[in-house]
Design a protein around this motif. Structure first.
Motif, PDB file in Angstrom:
ATOM      1  N   LYS A 165       0.840  -1.204   0.000  1.00 27.29           N
ATOM      2  CA  LYS A 165       0.000   0.000   0.000  1.00 27.29           C
ATOM      3  C   LYS A 165       0.884   1.267   0.000  1.00 27.29           C
ATOM      4  N   ARG A 166       1.958   1.246   0.821  1.00 21.84           N
ATOM      5  CA  ARG A 166       2.852   2.409   0.923  1.00 21.84           C
ATOM      6  C   ARG A 166       3.490   2.715  -0.431  1.00 21.84           C
ATOM      7  N   LEU A 167       4.094   1.695  -1.049  1.00 19.06           N
ATOM      8  CA  LEU A 167       4.781   1.934  -2.325  1.00 19.06           C
ATOM      9  C   LEU A 167       3.786   2.324  -3.425  1.00 19.06           C
TER      10      LEU A 167
ATOM     11  N   GLY B  85      18.039   4.625  -3.259  1.00 22.87           N
ATOM     12  CA  GLY B  85      17.811   3.697  -2.148  1.00 22.87           C
ATOM     13  C   GLY B  85      16.699   2.748  -2.539  1.00 22.87           C
ATOM     14  N   SER B  86      16.866   2.146  -3.719  1.00 23.48           N
ATOM     15  CA  SER B  86      15.756   1.440  -4.369  1.00 23.48           C
ATOM     16  C   SER B  86      15.533   0.040  -3.799  1.00 23.48           C
ATOM     17  N   ASP B  87      16.561  -0.506  -3.157  1.00 25.84           N
ATOM     18  CA  ASP B  87      16.514  -1.866  -2.597  1.00 25.84           C
ATOM     19  C   ASP B  87      16.084  -2.853  -3.687  1.00 25.84           C
TER      20      ASP B  87
ATOM     21  N   GLY C 250      19.033   3.448  -7.869  1.00 28.08           N
ATOM     22  CA  GLY C 250      20.313   3.724  -7.214  1.00 28.08           C
ATOM     23  C   GLY C 250      20.392   3.021  -5.874  1.00 28.08           C
ATOM     24  N   GLU C 251      21.529   2.444  -5.579  1.00 31.62           N
ATOM     25  CA  GLU C 251      21.742   1.753  -4.291  1.00 31.62           C
ATOM     26  C   GLU C 251      23.183   1.877  -3.840  1.00 31.62           C
ATOM     27  N   VAL C 252      23.362   2.060  -2.550  1.00 30.89           N
ATOM     28  CA  VAL C 252      24.713   2.201  -2.015  1.00 30.89           C
ATOM     29  C   VAL C 252      25.216   0.886  -1.400  1.00 30.89           C
ATOM     30  N   ASN C 253      24.295   0.017  -1.033  1.00 31.92           N
ATOM     31  CA  ASN C 253      24.705  -1.223  -0.346  1.00 31.92           C
ATOM     32  C   ASN C 253      24.641  -2.446  -1.266  1.00 31.92           C
ATOM     33  N   PRO C 254      25.636  -3.349  -1.136  1.00 32.17           N
ATOM     34  CA  PRO C 254      25.741  -4.459  -2.091  1.00 32.17           C
ATOM     35  C   PRO C 254      24.531  -5.402  -2.106  1.00 32.17           C
TER      36      PRO C 254
ATOM     37  N   GLU D  68      25.273   1.616  -8.813  1.00 32.81           N
ATOM     38  CA  GLU D  68      25.810   1.593  -7.452  1.00 32.81           C
ATOM     39  C   GLU D  68      26.371   2.961  -7.089  1.00 32.81           C
ATOM     40  N   GLY D  69      25.987   3.474  -5.928  1.00 30.05           N
ATOM     41  CA  GLY D  69      26.575   4.743  -5.493  1.00 30.05           C
ATOM     42  C   GLY D  69      25.782   5.380  -4.381  1.00 30.05           C
ATOM     43  N   ASN D  70      26.417   6.394  -3.801  1.00 32.57           N
ATOM     44  CA  ASN D  70      25.839   7.102  -2.662  1.00 32.57           C
ATOM     45  C   ASN D  70      24.901   8.212  -3.156  1.00 32.57           C
ATOM     46  N   GLY D  71      23.638   8.135  -2.767  1.00 32.61           N
ATOM     47  CA  GLY D  71      22.681   9.191  -3.076  1.00 32.61           C
ATOM     48  C   GLY D  71      22.596   9.532  -4.550  1.00 32.61           C
TER      49      GLY D  71
ATOM     50  N   ALA E 181      12.604   6.918  -0.732  1.00 33.55           N
ATOM     51  CA  ALA E 181      11.581   6.425   0.196  1.00 33.55           C
ATOM     52  C   ALA E 181      12.163   5.424   1.178  1.00 33.55           C
ATOM     53  N   GLY E 182      11.526   5.362   2.332  1.00 27.66           N
ATOM     54  CA  GLY E 182      11.840   4.297   3.295  1.00 27.66           C
ATOM     55  C   GLY E 182      13.091   4.545   4.112  1.00 27.66           C
ATOM     56  N   MET E 183      13.508   5.791   4.253  1.00 31.35           N
ATOM     57  CA  MET E 183      14.645   6.108   5.145  1.00 31.35           C
ATOM     58  C   MET E 183      14.294   7.313   6.005  1.00 31.35           C
ATOM     59  N   GLY E 184      15.187   7.637   6.928  1.00 36.86           N
ATOM     60  CA  GLY E 184      14.917   8.760   7.838  1.00 36.86           C
ATOM     61  C   GLY E 184      14.959  10.092   7.106  1.00 36.86           C
TER      62      GLY E 184
ATOM     63  N   SER F 240      16.413  12.825   7.962  1.00 33.06           N
ATOM     64  CA  SER F 240      17.713  13.506   7.930  1.00 33.06           C
ATOM     65  C   SER F 240      18.580  12.915   6.824  1.00 33.06           C
ATOM     66  N   LEU F 241      18.461  11.600   6.591  1.00 36.09           N
ATOM     67  CA  LEU F 241      19.231  10.986   5.497  1.00 36.09           C
ATOM     68  C   LEU F 241      18.727  11.490   4.141  1.00 36.09           C
ATOM     69  N   ILE F 242      17.405  11.569   4.002  1.00 36.42           N
ATOM     70  CA  ILE F 242      16.847  12.085   2.738  1.00 36.42           C
ATOM     71  C   ILE F 242      17.351  13.518   2.497  1.00 36.42           C
TER      72      ILE F 242
ATOM     73  N   SER G 117      20.051  14.878   3.649  1.00 36.98           N
ATOM     74  CA  SER G 117      21.497  14.923   3.343  1.00 36.98           C
ATOM     75  C   SER G 117      21.776  14.407   1.930  1.00 36.98           C
ATOM     76  N   ILE G 118      20.966  13.470   1.453  1.00 36.64           N
ATOM     77  CA  ILE G 118      21.121  13.004   0.056  1.00 36.64           C
ATOM     78  C   ILE G 118      20.809  14.161  -0.908  1.00 36.64           C
ATOM     79  N   LEU G 119      19.750  14.903  -0.626  1.00 37.63           N
ATOM     80  CA  LEU G 119      19.388  16.042  -1.491  1.00 37.63           C
ATOM     81  C   LEU G 119      20.459  17.129  -1.409  1.00 37.63           C
TER      82      LEU G 119
ATOM     83  N   LEU H  61       9.046  12.055  -1.874  1.00 46.08           N
ATOM     84  CA  LEU H  61       9.875  11.705  -0.712  1.00 46.08           C
ATOM     85  C   LEU H  61       9.019  11.051   0.365  1.00 46.08           C
ATOM     86  N   GLN H  62       9.510   9.922   0.881  1.00 48.38           N
ATOM     87  CA  GLN H  62       8.737   9.258   1.941  1.00 48.38           C
ATOM     88  C   GLN H  62       9.673   8.953   3.103  1.00 48.38           C
ATOM     89  N   PRO H  63       9.818   9.927   4.002  1.00 44.49           N
ATOM     90  CA  PRO H  63      10.635   9.684   5.200  1.00 44.49           C
ATOM     91  C   PRO H  63       9.889   8.786   6.187  1.00 44.49           C
TER      92      PRO H  63
HETATM   93  N1  SAM Z   1      13.051   2.648  -1.252  1.00 40.11           N
HETATM   94  C1  SAM Z   1      12.661   1.313  -0.838  1.00 40.11           C
HETATM   95  C2  SAM Z   1      11.320   1.336  -0.162  1.00 40.11           C
HETATM   96  O1  SAM Z   1      10.859   2.440   0.179  1.00 40.11           O
HETATM   97  O2  SAM Z   1      10.757   0.280   0.047  1.00 40.11           O
HETATM   98  C3  SAM Z   1      13.702   0.680   0.071  1.00 40.11           C
HETATM   99  C4  SAM Z   1      13.829   1.322   1.413  1.00 40.11           C
HETATM  100  S1  SAM Z   1      15.143   0.616   2.358  1.00 40.11           S
HETATM  101  C5  SAM Z   1      14.508   0.602   3.947  1.00 40.11           C
HETATM  102  C6  SAM Z   1      16.363   1.888   2.326  1.00 40.11           C
HETATM  103  C7  SAM Z   1      17.394   1.628   1.259  1.00 40.11           C
HETATM  104  O3  SAM Z   1      18.173   2.805   1.087  1.00 40.11           O
HETATM  105  C8  SAM Z   1      18.352   0.523   1.636  1.00 40.11           C
HETATM  106  O4  SAM Z   1      18.341  -0.465   0.631  1.00 40.11           O
HETATM  107  C9  SAM Z   1      19.707   1.214   1.718  1.00 40.11           C
HETATM  108  O5  SAM Z   1      20.768   0.399   1.251  1.00 40.11           O
HETATM  109  C10 SAM Z   1      19.502   2.426   0.830  1.00 40.11           C
HETATM  110  N2  SAM Z   1      20.334   3.593   1.131  1.00 40.11           N
HETATM  111  C11 SAM Z   1      20.607   4.112   2.353  1.00 40.11           C
HETATM  112  N3  SAM Z   1      21.387   5.189   2.231  1.00 40.11           N
HETATM  113  C12 SAM Z   1      21.614   5.382   0.913  1.00 40.11           C
HETATM  114  C13 SAM Z   1      22.342   6.327   0.157  1.00 40.11           C
HETATM  115  N4  SAM Z   1      23.030   7.306   0.754  1.00 40.11           N
HETATM  116  N5  SAM Z   1      22.368   6.208  -1.185  1.00 40.11           N
HETATM  117  C14 SAM Z   1      21.686   5.220  -1.799  1.00 40.11           C
HETATM  118  N6  SAM Z   1      20.978   4.288  -1.131  1.00 40.11           N
HETATM  119  C15 SAM Z   1      20.933   4.369   0.208  1.00 40.11           C
END
Ligand code: SAM
Length: 259
Positions: free
Chosen positions: A7-9, A26-28, A48-52, A75-78, A93-96, A98-100, A102-104, A119-121
């Motif tokens: 429902k959220r997505l 942060g697409s997971d 985009g994703e930062v974690n393997p 692969e990459g940061n923000g 979406a799906g992060m705090g 403050s992280l969103i 800082s990415i912007l 944006l979905q903090p």
């Molecule tokens: N966006 C999806 C959702 O809303 O269902 C996944 C949310 S998941 C909880 C957060 C994802 O953000 C994780 O897969 C994490 O690896 C990624 N992430 C965290 N910091 C990031 C950054 N600086 N750049 C890219 N991805 C990041």
């Protein structure tokens, strides 16, 4: 493989305009871009994703959904995964909050071609609103929903720089002091915290969210008031006022979607 969203997505997906080129940061599992491309809403996307681990999950999803060539997993940061001008919409979406923010902040040079942020903090929504406000992005809509016992807010924003006169006027007006009843005013700070549109809508889920926040604040205040330290007493008093003010706001923002 057809992608089905939570429902959220789904509510996030509903915000993305047709014919967009999207970067989902942060697409997971890349569920959001996969759904949007399959539905014909997005013509091309970057996941985009930062974690393997999540990066591998995104690549698997794209392959299994037959979307290679339509979604690039990077692969990459923000926003460093983007080149300027590649996309019109960015979702994070799906992060705090403050992280969103800082990415912007770290990727401002990539935002010039972007005409919408979705944006979905999970927490810290005020930090996202503050970032948007500071950087001339007009908060255009706020949604709130509950899924599996968690409450989520979805914020969309559009650029409101010097070329968009109407929008910059709207930006100025957005957080203006509002009167709630004859004696109560809501200033910018409270609106940044509680959401300017959500405050006006005053829906059931929003009321429930703030009732939960009040319970948390009350617990902290009680803990602080047990201490003899002056600093704790001062904090407890500040919190008492904060709690009282939020209670007054909730009492005046009558729930409008009662069954
Ligand atoms: N966006 C999806 C959702 O809303 O269902 C996944 C949310 S998941 C909880 C957060 C994802 O953000 C994780 O897969 C994490 O690896 C990624 N992430 C965290 N910091 C990031 C950054 N600086 N750049 C890219 N991805 C990041």
């Amino acid at each position: 493989m057809t992608v089905k969203l939570s429902k959220r997505l789904q509510r996030i997906a509903d915000k993305v305009p047709s014919f967009s080129r999207l970067a989902d940061i942060g697409s997971d599992h890349a569920l959001l871009p996969a759904y949007l491309v399959q539905a014909g809403i997005v013509t091309w996307a970057i996941a985009g994703e930062v974690n393997p681990g999540p990066l591998a999950a995104a690549a698997k999803q794209v392959k299994e959904s037959g979307l290679t060539g339509k979604i690039e997993v990077r692969e990459g940061n923000g926003l460093e995964v983007l080149c300027s001008g590649e996309v019109d919409v960015i979702s994070i979406a799906g992060m705090g909050g403050s992280l969103i923010a800082s990415i912007l902040e770290g990727g401002q040079d990539k935002l010039s071609s972007v005409n919408m942020l979705v944006l979905q903090p999970n927490v810290g929504e005020d930090q996202v609103r503050r970032w948007l406000d500071r950087h001339q992005w007009l908060l255009e809509s706020e949604d709130i929903l509950e899924e599996d016992g968690k409450i989520y807010e979805i914020l969309t924003a559009v650029p409101a720089g010097s070329h968009a006169k109407n929008r910059s006027e709207m930006l100025e007006a957005l957080y203006q002091v509002r009167k709630l009843g004859p004696d109560k005013e809501i200033g910018k700070e409270r609106q940044l915290q509680m959401g300017p549109y959500l405050l006006q809508e005053a829906g059931e889920v929003w009321h429930r969210k703030w009732q939960g926040e009040l319970d948390k604040l009350e617990m902290i205040r009680e803990q602080l008031s047990l201490s003899d330290a002056d600093a704790s007493k001062l904090k407890a008093e500040t919190l008492r006022k904060e709690i009282q003010d939020i209670r007054e706001v909730l009492a005046l923002c009558l729930q409008k979607d009662k069954p």
